[in-house]
Design a protein around this motif. Structure first.
Motif, PDB file in Angstrom:
ATOM      1  N   TYR A  35       0.828  -1.205   0.000  1.00 31.09           N
ATOM      2  CA  TYR A  35       0.000   0.000   0.000  1.00 31.09           C
ATOM      3  C   TYR A  35       0.860   1.253   0.000  1.00 31.09           C
ATOM      4  N   GLN A  36       0.571   2.153  -0.940  1.00 33.66           N
ATOM      5  CA  GLN A  36       1.334   3.402  -1.064  1.00 33.66           C
ATOM      6  C   GLN A  36       0.802   4.468  -0.104  1.00 33.66           C
ATOM      7  N   ALA A  37       1.697   5.115   0.610  1.00 30.42           N
ATOM      8  CA  ALA A  37       1.342   6.298   1.400  1.00 30.42           C
ATOM      9  C   ALA A  37       2.618   7.012   1.808  1.00 30.42           C
ATOM     10  N   ASP A  38       2.560   8.325   1.833  1.00 24.78           N
ATOM     11  CA  ASP A  38       3.645   9.155   2.364  1.00 24.78           C
ATOM     12  C   ASP A  38       3.316   9.404   3.828  1.00 24.78           C
ATOM     13  N   VAL A  39       4.128   8.860   4.735  1.00 29.91           N
ATOM     14  CA  VAL A  39       3.796   8.945   6.168  1.00 29.91           C
ATOM     15  C   VAL A  39       3.826  10.373   6.709  1.00 29.91           C
ATOM     16  N   SER A  40       4.416  11.289   5.961  1.00 28.55           N
ATOM     17  CA  SER A  40       4.463  12.674   6.434  1.00 28.55           C
ATOM     18  C   SER A  40       3.204  13.461   6.063  1.00 28.55           C
ATOM     19  N   LYS A  41       2.280  12.800   5.343  1.00 26.79           N
ATOM     20  CA  LYS A  41       1.054  13.480   4.896  1.00 26.79           C
ATOM     21  C   LYS A  41      -0.156  12.917   5.642  1.00 26.79           C
ATOM     22  N   GLU A  42      -0.845  13.790   6.363  1.00 22.80           N
ATOM     23  CA  GLU A  42      -1.968  13.366   7.205  1.00 22.80           C
ATOM     24  C   GLU A  42      -3.013  12.572   6.415  1.00 22.80           C
ATOM     25  N   HIS A  43      -3.378  13.092   5.247  1.00 19.89           N
ATOM     26  CA  HIS A  43      -4.417  12.434   4.471  1.00 19.89           C
ATOM     27  C   HIS A  43      -3.976  11.049   3.998  1.00 19.89           C
ATOM     28  N   ASP A  44      -2.729  10.932   3.558  1.00 19.81           N
ATOM     29  CA  ASP A  44      -2.193   9.630   3.129  1.00 19.81           C
ATOM     30  C   ASP A  44      -2.270   8.617   4.273  1.00 19.81           C
ATOM     31  N   VAL A  45      -1.878   9.066   5.464  1.00 15.85           N
ATOM     32  CA  VAL A  45      -1.844   8.161   6.617  1.00 15.85           C
ATOM     33  C   VAL A  45      -3.258   7.697   6.970  1.00 15.85           C
ATOM     34  N   GLN A  46      -4.213   8.629   6.965  1.00 17.77           N
ATOM     35  CA  GLN A  46      -5.591   8.252   7.297  1.00 17.77           C
ATOM     36  C   GLN A  46      -6.166   7.280   6.270  1.00 17.77           C
ATOM     37  N   ARG A  47      -5.831   7.538   5.004  1.00 10.76           N
ATOM     38  CA  ARG A  47      -6.275   6.654   3.917  1.00 10.76           C
ATOM     39  C   ARG A  47      -5.677   5.247   4.111  1.00 10.76           C
ATOM     40  N   MET A  48      -4.429   5.168   4.545  1.00 12.93           N
ATOM     41  CA  MET A  48      -3.773   3.864   4.740  1.00 12.93           C
ATOM     42  C   MET A  48      -4.422   3.070   5.871  1.00 12.93           C
ATOM     43  N   PHE A  49      -4.703   3.728   6.999  1.00 14.14           N
ATOM     44  CA  PHE A  49      -5.319   3.007   8.121  1.00 14.14           C
ATOM     45  C   PHE A  49      -6.744   2.559   7.771  1.00 14.14           C
TER      46      PHE A  49
ATOM     47  N   LEU B 138       1.751  10.944  13.160  1.00 22.36           N
ATOM     48  CA  LEU B 138       0.516  10.736  12.379  1.00 22.36           C
ATOM     49  C   LEU B 138       0.080   9.270  12.413  1.00 22.36           C
ATOM     50  N   CYS B 139       1.023   8.359  12.221  1.00 22.84           N
ATOM     51  CA  CYS B 139       0.667   6.931  12.192  1.00 22.84           C
ATOM     52  C   CYS B 139       0.263   6.431  13.583  1.00 22.84           C
ATOM     53  N   SER B 140       0.995   6.850  14.617  1.00 22.47           N
ATOM     54  CA  SER B 140       0.679   6.378  15.976  1.00 22.47           C
ATOM     55  C   SER B 140      -0.693   6.870  16.422  1.00 22.47           C
ATOM     56  N   ARG B 141      -1.030   8.116  16.036  1.00 14.86           N
ATOM     57  CA  ARG B 141      -2.341   8.664  16.423  1.00 14.86           C
ATOM     58  C   ARG B 141      -3.475   7.839  15.813  1.00 14.86           C
ATOM     59  N   GLU B 142      -3.350   7.509  14.529  1.00 12.07           N
ATOM     60  CA  GLU B 142      -4.401   6.683  13.893  1.00 12.07           C
ATOM     61  C   GLU B 142      -4.470   5.308  14.537  1.00 12.07           C
ATOM     62  N   ALA B 143      -3.300   4.700  14.783  1.00 10.55           N
ATOM     63  CA  ALA B 143      -3.277   3.368  15.396  1.00 10.55           C
ATOM     64  C   ALA B 143      -3.913   3.404  16.781  1.00 10.55           C
ATOM     65  N   ALA B 144      -3.551   4.408  17.576  1.00  4.92           N
ATOM     66  CA  ALA B 144      -4.065   4.485  18.948  1.00  4.92           C
ATOM     67  C   ALA B 144      -5.587   4.623  18.962  1.00  4.92           C
ATOM     68  N   LYS B 145      -6.121   5.432  18.037  1.00  7.00           N
ATOM     69  CA  LYS B 145      -7.586   5.585  17.966  1.00  7.00           C
ATOM     70  C   LYS B 145      -8.249   4.234  17.715  1.00  7.00           C
ATOM     71  N   ILE B 146      -7.656   3.466  16.795  1.00  7.61           N
ATOM     72  CA  ILE B 146      -8.220   2.143  16.474  1.00  7.61           C
ATOM     73  C   ILE B 146      -8.100   1.205  17.678  1.00  7.61           C
TER      74      ILE B 146
END
Ligand code: NAD
Length: 267
Positions: A62-76, A122-130
């Motif tokens: 899966y493609q995503a730029d981890v420095s971009k909020e929208h990319d990270v949210q799309r990946m999770f 960005l990635c840890s925040r999405e993971a923690a919410k889940i």
């Protein structure tokens, strides 16, 4: 051997190369389904997926730029669509933009901090919410979720010519400890891994010639360069229930690089 991560799934960032690839293979080998995140190299990510599948595992690229909020949210969101839940995040993506301090551009500074540090936020925040929403999944893991922050020996060893990189890794240390403190009551474990010199494309010039390797080895008391698998095995253990009491600390896997080897024959 029993698969300690059976029925779990993981996101590994920057998993098409080097340490991330080693971690993705090791988690899959322990039974986890893996989202192999990549930035640019789709072919390399597909090869990691193929290798996991060939060894009987399950993975997607899966493609995503981890420095971009929208990319990270799309990946999770994609991960949840495909696998239905998430148990493990390995914040591995990182890069160097080396320059002498007085010559370092703001762009070189921002790119490294944006990927290495903000990317982990960005990635840890999405993971923690889940993880918080999911809670503990009975019979699968003792924790509601596990986060690994790929740091470096440069979390503690200063590095002239690489101040953006060293600052990002020093930042990861207190980022990791602070979220570990905040998320522990929700049964989320957070830990760092501090690799020494691991043979990957990021530090090619440090090992590609015999002369460079010899110089590098003077910094490594254990006298060998590390391999991605050294870090993969550590990560697979650290996210397993065998390490259930570990949170908020960085484990260095560095052949002794943090032991001030210059003092060994300085008596
Ligand atoms: P590598 O260059 O082989 O891999 C880095 C990965 O991160 C690549 O897949 C790259 O595409 C990805 N990446 C970079 N920017 C990204 C972005 N914006 N979004 C998504 N992915 C991105 O290097 P490596 O040695 O495997 O490094 C992996 C991690 O290990 C890094 O965080 C690095 O700082 C750390 N580390 C490496 C060493 C070492 O000696 N190799 C030592 C200490 C720490």
């Amino acid at each position: 051997e029993t698969q300690k991560l059976k029925k779990q799934s993981a996101i590994v960032t920057g998993a098409d190369s080097g340490i991330g690839k080693g971690v993705a293979l090791a988690l899959a080998n322990a039974g986890a389904k893996v989202l192999v995140n990549y930035f640019h190299n789709h072919t390399a990510a597909d090869e990691v997926v193929s290798q996991i599948v060939a060894e009987g595992g399950e993975a997607i690229a899966y493609q995503a730029d981890v420095s971009k909020e929208h990319d990270v949210q799309r990946m999770f969101a994609h991960h949840l669509n495909v696998f239905g839940s998430l148990d493990i995040l390995v914040n591995n993506a990182g890069l160097q933009k080396d320059a002498k301090f007085v010559d370092m551009t703001l762009d070189e500074w921002n790119t490294v901090i944006g990927t290495n540090l903000t990317g982990q936020f960005l990635c840890s925040r999405e993971a923690a919410k889940i993880f918080i929403q999911q809670g503990i999944r009975d019979g699968i893991s003792r924790a509601a979720g596990k986060i690994i922050c790929m740091s470096s020996v440069h979390e503690i060893i200063p590095w002239a010519g690489h101040v953006n990189y060293a600052a990002s890794k020093g930042g990861i240390s207190l980022f990791m400890k602070s979220i570990a403190q905040e998320l522990a009551p929700q049964k989320i474990r957070v830990a760092g891994i501090g690799p020494g010199a691991i043979q990957t494309p990021i530090n090619k010039e440090a090992w590609e010639t015999p002369e460079a390797l010899e110089k590098l080895l003077t910094l490594i008391p254990y006298n060998r360069i590390g391999k991605p698998d050294d870090i993969g095995k550590l990560a697979a253990w650290l996210v397993s229930d065998d390490a259930d009491y570990i949170t908020g600390t960085t484990i260095f896997a560095d052949g002794g690089m943090t032991l001030y080897p210059g003092f060994a024959d300085n008596g």
